[in-house]
Design an enzyme around this catalytic site. Structure first.
Site, short mmCIF file in Angstrom:
data_model
loop_
_atom_site.label_atom_id
_atom_site.label_comp_id
_atom_site.label_asym_id
_atom_site.label_seq_id
_atom_site.Cartn_x
_atom_site.Cartn_y
_atom_site.Cartn_z
N ARG A 227 28.07 15.46 -16.06
CA ARG A 227 28.09 15.49 -14.59
C ARG A 227 29.24 16.40 -14.18
O ARG A 227 30.41 16.12 -14.49
CB ARG A 227 28.28 14.07 -14.05
N LYS B 61 38.76 16.28 -13.33
CA LYS B 61 39.48 15.03 -13.14
C LYS B 61 40.97 15.16 -13.47
O LYS B 61 41.41 16.13 -14.07
CB LYS B 61 38.82 13.91 -13.95
#
Length: 287
Positions: free
Chosen positions: A265, A225
């Site tokens: 995840r 991210k």
């Protein structure tokens, strides 16, 4: 201490004594890290099998990008993308979750064999999600969310980011339970990268123990991210490329496992399995 698994999880996964590793499989043309790579069924199936063989416990199939600025798609488009992939992976004896904000997609994917619903909106997007999930008998991941990708960056305004995220997650928990969702089936996700500026994510991670202490299984999705890319930026301020953020992702996964999360995840599952094992060993040593 082993993680507490949510009710409705497949029996073999419920026996695991480490955090689960959930592999990301985006069947979209526009997801932030791998959009378009696995858009075709053959490519998606091959990549899902690759993730499974690399150690993923569940493959999280998503048919709508949730990146900042992403364009929403309707349920029928989403279903046309995800159902063939879910069905093919389930036929290959792979555990699959469905990454969706739409009750119709969740219902159809579970009917096709998905064993978990991962709702990044925490039930805010579709009022039908809670009653739908209540009848599916699968775990439900409830994430912190303030708005769709098109507007999420405008909503990243906080006085106390960790406290406000915690409060808003609690609000969603109460709403889900009031909507009929079994509290034992709920997993919470603080929503790293969603309506959060770069430094906000580190504040949330610093308070990860507080989320774990709520008593619900916790899922963390830090993989590749923007806040990791910014941390690893070069001297000119150029953010680190997506595929070069995996080592930092693994560090977050290990620290999250040490804090007691239920799952991570990730895009790179093989390294993540090692990371959560290190984190759990660290926690055992501390105990």
């Amino acid at each position: 201490m082993s993680p507490r698994h949510p009710s409705g999880l497949p029996e073999d996964l419920g026996k695991l004594e480490r955090p689960l590793v959930i592999g990301v499989l985006n069947v979209t043309p526009d997801s932030f890290s791998d959009g378009g790579k696995h858009y075709e069924l053959s490519s998606a199936l091959a990549h899902g099998i690759h993730l499974f063989r690399g150690g993923a416990d569940i493959i999280d199939v998503g048919g709508e990008s949730t990146r900042p600025g992403a364009t929403p798609v309707d349920a029928q488009v989403e279903l046309s993308r995800v159902l063939p992939v879910v069905s093919a992976l389930v036929a290959a004896d792979v555990h699959v979750s469905i990454d969706t904000m739409k009750a119709e997609v969740a219902r159809e994917a579970v009917a096709a064999g998905a064993c978990l619903v991962n709702d990044v909106s925490g039930g805010l997007f579709d009022p039908a999600m809670y009653p739908t999930v209540a009848g599916l008998d699968v775990p439900y991941v409830l994430m912190h969310w303030r708005g769709h990708g098109a507007v999420m960056n405008q909503l990243a305004v906080y006085d106390d980011v960790a406290g406000e995220v915690m409060s808003e997650v609690n609000d969603r928990l109460q709403a889900a339970i009031a909507g009929g969702v079994d509290p034992d089936s709920i997993v919470i996700d603080p929503g790293l990268g969603f309506a959060k500026e770069v430094d906000d994510n580190w504040q949330v991670l610093h308070h990860l123990n507080d989320f774990v202490d709520l008593g619900y299984p916790v899922l963390i999705g830090a993989s590749r991210k923007r806040f990791l890319g910014a941390l690893l930026a070069d001297g000119a301020g150029q953010s680190r490329a997506f595929a070069e953020r995996d080592a930092a992702t693994d560090a977050v996964s290990a620290l999250a496992a040490a804090a007691g999360v239920w799952g991570v995840r990730v895009h790179n599952v093989k390294a993540a399995v090692d990371s959560v094992l290190v984190g759990r060993a660290w926690a055992r040593g501390r105990q």
